[in-house]
Design an enzyme around this catalytic site. Structure first.
Site, PDB file in Angstrom:
ATOM      1  N   ALA A  81       0.816  -1.227   0.000  1.00  0.00           N
ATOM      2  CA  ALA A  81       0.000   0.000   0.000  1.00  0.00           C
ATOM      3  C   ALA A  81       0.844   1.269   0.000  1.00  0.00           C
ATOM      4  O   ALA A  81       1.975   1.289   0.490  1.00  0.00           O
ATOM      5  CB  ALA A  81      -0.902   0.003   1.221  1.00  0.00           C
ATOM      6  N   TYR A 149       8.129  10.768  -2.405  1.00  0.00           N
ATOM      7  CA  TYR A 149       7.735   9.364  -2.557  1.00  0.00           C
ATOM      8  C   TYR A 149       8.958   8.441  -2.506  1.00  0.00           C
ATOM      9  O   TYR A 149       8.988   7.441  -1.778  1.00  0.00           O
ATOM     10  CB  TYR A 149       7.005   9.216  -3.894  1.00  0.00           C
ATOM     11  CG  TYR A 149       6.437   7.851  -4.192  1.00  0.00           C
ATOM     12  CD1 TYR A 149       5.131   7.537  -3.829  1.00  0.00           C
ATOM     13  CD2 TYR A 149       7.187   6.891  -4.874  1.00  0.00           C
ATOM     14  CE1 TYR A 149       4.582   6.288  -4.127  1.00  0.00           C
ATOM     15  CE2 TYR A 149       6.652   5.643  -5.165  1.00  0.00           C
ATOM     16  CZ  TYR A 149       5.353   5.352  -4.795  1.00  0.00           C
ATOM     17  OH  TYR A 149       4.829   4.116  -5.087  1.00  0.00           O
TER      18      TYR A 149
END
Lengths: 322, 322
Positions: A81, A149
Site C-alpha cells: 500500500a 515518494y
C-alpha cells in the site's frame, strides 16, 4: 512451501494486490487482506470468486489499534500500500512521512508485538535512485530521489533492514520498475500502458509529455506476482532486490507497438516535458535472478497484447450495458 | 565573506552550537538562535558575553508558526538540533520520525517560504553507515543504519538534496564523527571523552562497555566549527561531506592517554558490550579536504589536554562554591 501459511496483505485490493492475492489463494495459502473502507461481499466475490481461505479486514494500516488484532496469527506480511503518488508526493511531504513512513514503522512494531517473522515490502525502482548515473541500475547505485515518494520508500527500506538486524524479522524489499497488466484502469494514474491503450481503443489522442524518448523498464503483472512469491520463499540474508524486466522501452516504442497491434491511425499529441521525470530508468535484475531464482517471463509485446485484449473486453462490456 | 550575513542557528545553545555561535559572532555575522525554552538574559550573557549581533528567539523548530517569523530576513540556516540520541532512538522510532524528520522537512518548507537560500545540516558519520564494510569510510559507502537516529539523519539528508534539486536551496550536509571539547559536560551522554576525564579527575571508576577495543573517530570542537565555517562559504554542487579527524582511537587509547596526562592510578571497569555499537568507525575525510579546503588541525592529545584543563577548572570552581 507457502501452503497452509497465513499471509497478511496490505493493499490487497489494488491492481498488484488483486493479482498477488489470487496467486496466493491458488497456492493454498490463507490470505487476510486489510482494506481501509468496508467492501461489499458481492464486490469481493466478483474480484476473487468464492474463497474460503480469504478474509477481508476493515481497518487502517497506519492505526495500531486496527492492526494488532488484524495481524494476530499471521506468518508473513506483504505490504503493497501507499497513500501517495510519485508525481504528487512533493506537494505534501509531511503527509507522505506521517502516513507511509510513520505508518509502516507502526506496522513493523505491530508485527514485532504479534511475532510475525517476515515482511515483503514493495519499494520503487523508478524513484529511489533518482537521476541514474548509469543504466542498467544495480542495487548499489547511489540513491538520491527527486521525490518525497522515493525518499519515504528508501527510509522504509532502511527500517525494514533495522527490524531484521535488531529483532530478527526477515525483510525482503522489492524495488519494482513500472508494472502493467490486466486490472489496471485506463482512466487513472497507474501507469502509461493502460492509458495509452484505452485512448487508442477509443480513438482518442494519446498525450505524451516530452519528446517520447523517456525510457522506462516495464514489467508484466504476472512477473511481479512471481517475484513476490519468490520473495516469500527466500530464506537468505540479502534484503533489497531490483524487480523489473531489465530492458528499456521508450514511450514512442509503446505507440509503435500499439500501431502494429491496434492500427496505424493512432493519434499522438506531444506536450512540454515534466521536470520531475528522470530520462532513463532500466533496472539491473541480475541479483534477483541469482538470489531469488526468479526471472521475468513475459516480453513487452505479449504483455501489451494481454492488456489490449483485457481492455477491449471491458469496452465491449461497457457498450453492452450502455 | 560571512560578515554582515544573518544566520539562523537551530540548536545554537548546545555543546556544538555555542562554539559555532561564538565563531560566527567573532567573524562579524548577525546570529539568531532558536531555543525551545526561554533562557534568562544572564545565562546568555554568561555564555557569549554582551553581543549586539546575537538574538535569541524562543520557539520550537518543529512548529511552523514559530519558525516563519523567526526565519524572516535570514540568509542561511544551520541546523544542529536533534530530539533523540543514537543509543535510545530505537525505543521511540515514531517520535524520532515525527520530531526530527517531519520537523526538519517543515523547516525546509518554511525556509522556502521565507526565501532562505542555504542550509548547513549536521548529520552523523557515526550512524548513517551502519556496520562498516571497510574503513576509512568514504561518502559512497553503503548506508544501512542500525538505529532509528541514523535512518532519520539519512532521510533528512535526502530531503536536503531534494530541496536543492527542486527549489534551489543550497544544501551542505556534514556527516560528523564524534565531537569532543570544552563545554561538554561529564555527567551527560554527549560522548565518552568528558565522561572519562571527569571520572579520572574525581577518582571514580571509568566504565567501559565491551573490551575497550571499539574504534571511533574523535574530532575536536574547533575543527567542527571550522568545518561549519567552510560549509557556509562553500559554493559548489556537492552536498554530503564526512567531517572527522580521519583517524581511529580505541577506548583503551583514551584511557592510556589519561594515564599519561592525569596519572597512572586511573580505575577502569569493563562491562558486557552493547549490541548496538559498531566495532570500528573511521571516516575518510578526503572529499571535505578537497572540496571545502578544510582539514582538522587539532590532534587527539592536544584536544584531550584542552578538555582536561577545562574540566579541572570546573572542578576547582565547584570546590570553591561548595
Amino acid at each position: 512451501m507457502l501452503e497452509n501459511s497465513e499471509i497478511f496483505v496490505i493493499g490487497g485490493l489494488g491492481f498488484i494486490g488483486c493479482h498477488v492475492v489470487r496467486s496466493l489463494l491458488a497456492q493454498g495459502c490463507k490470505v487476510r487482506v486489510m482494506s481501509r473502507t468496508k467492501v461489499p461481499d458481492a464486490q469481493i466475490h466478483n474480484m476473487f470468486g468464492y474463497q474460503a481461505n480469504l478474509k477481508i479486514v476493515t481497518g487502517d494500516f497506519t492505526c495500531k489499534e486496527d492492526l494488532l488484532p488484524a495481524l494476530a496469527g499471521c506468518d508473513t506480511c506483504i505490504h503493497l500500500a501507499t497513500t501517495t503518488l510519485p508525481s504528487t508526493s512533493n506537494n505534501n511531504k509531511i503527509f507522505d512521512i506521517q502516513s507511509n513512513l510513520a505508518g509502516t514503522v507502526q506496522l513493523l512494531e505491530a508485527m514485532r508485538e504479534q511475532n510475525i517473522r517476515k515482511i515483503v515490502y514493495l519499494s520503487s525502482g523508478g524513484t529511489v535512485y533518482g537521476n541514474p548515473i548509469h543504466v542498467p541500475i544495480s542495487e548499489t547505485h547511489p540513491t538520491n530521489p527527486i521525490s518525497s515518494y522515493g525518499i519515504v520508500k528508501l527510509a522504509v527500506e532502511k527500517y525494514c533492514y533495522l527490524f531484521q538486524e535488531l529483532y530478527g524479522i526477515q525483510s525482503v524489499v522489492l524495488r519494482l520498475s513500472n508494472p502493467y497488466g490486466p486490472g489496471q484502469t485506463g482512466n487513472r494514474i497507474q501507469g502509461v500502458v493502460p492509458v495509452f491503450i484505452e485512448k487508442a481503443l477509443t480513438g482518442k489522442s494519446i498525450e505524451i509529455w516530452g519528446d517520447g524518448n523517456v525510457v522506462r523498464d516495464y514489467i508484466y503483472i504476472d512477473d511481479v506476482t512471481s517475484a513476490i512469491n519468490a520473495a516469500l520463499c527466500y530464506q537468505g540474508q540479502e534484503t533489497v532486490f531490483n524487480i523489473g524486466h531489465g530492458t528499456g522501452t521508450r514511450l514512442n516504442d509503446i505507440v509503435d507497438a500499439l500501431k502494429v497491434l491496434i492500427g496505424q491511425n493512432i493519434l499522438v499529441e506531444y506536450k512540454p516535458g515534466r521536470s520531475l521525470d528522470v530520462s532513463k530508468n532500466i533496472l539491473d535484475i541480475s541479483k534477483a535472478q541469482k538470489c531469488l531464482n526468479w526471472s521475468p517471463q513475459v516480453d513487452f509485446e505479449a504483455g501489451i497484447k494481454a492488456v489490449i485484449s483485457s481492455l477491449a473486453d471491458e469496452q465491449v462490456a461497457k457498450k453492452e450495458f450502455s
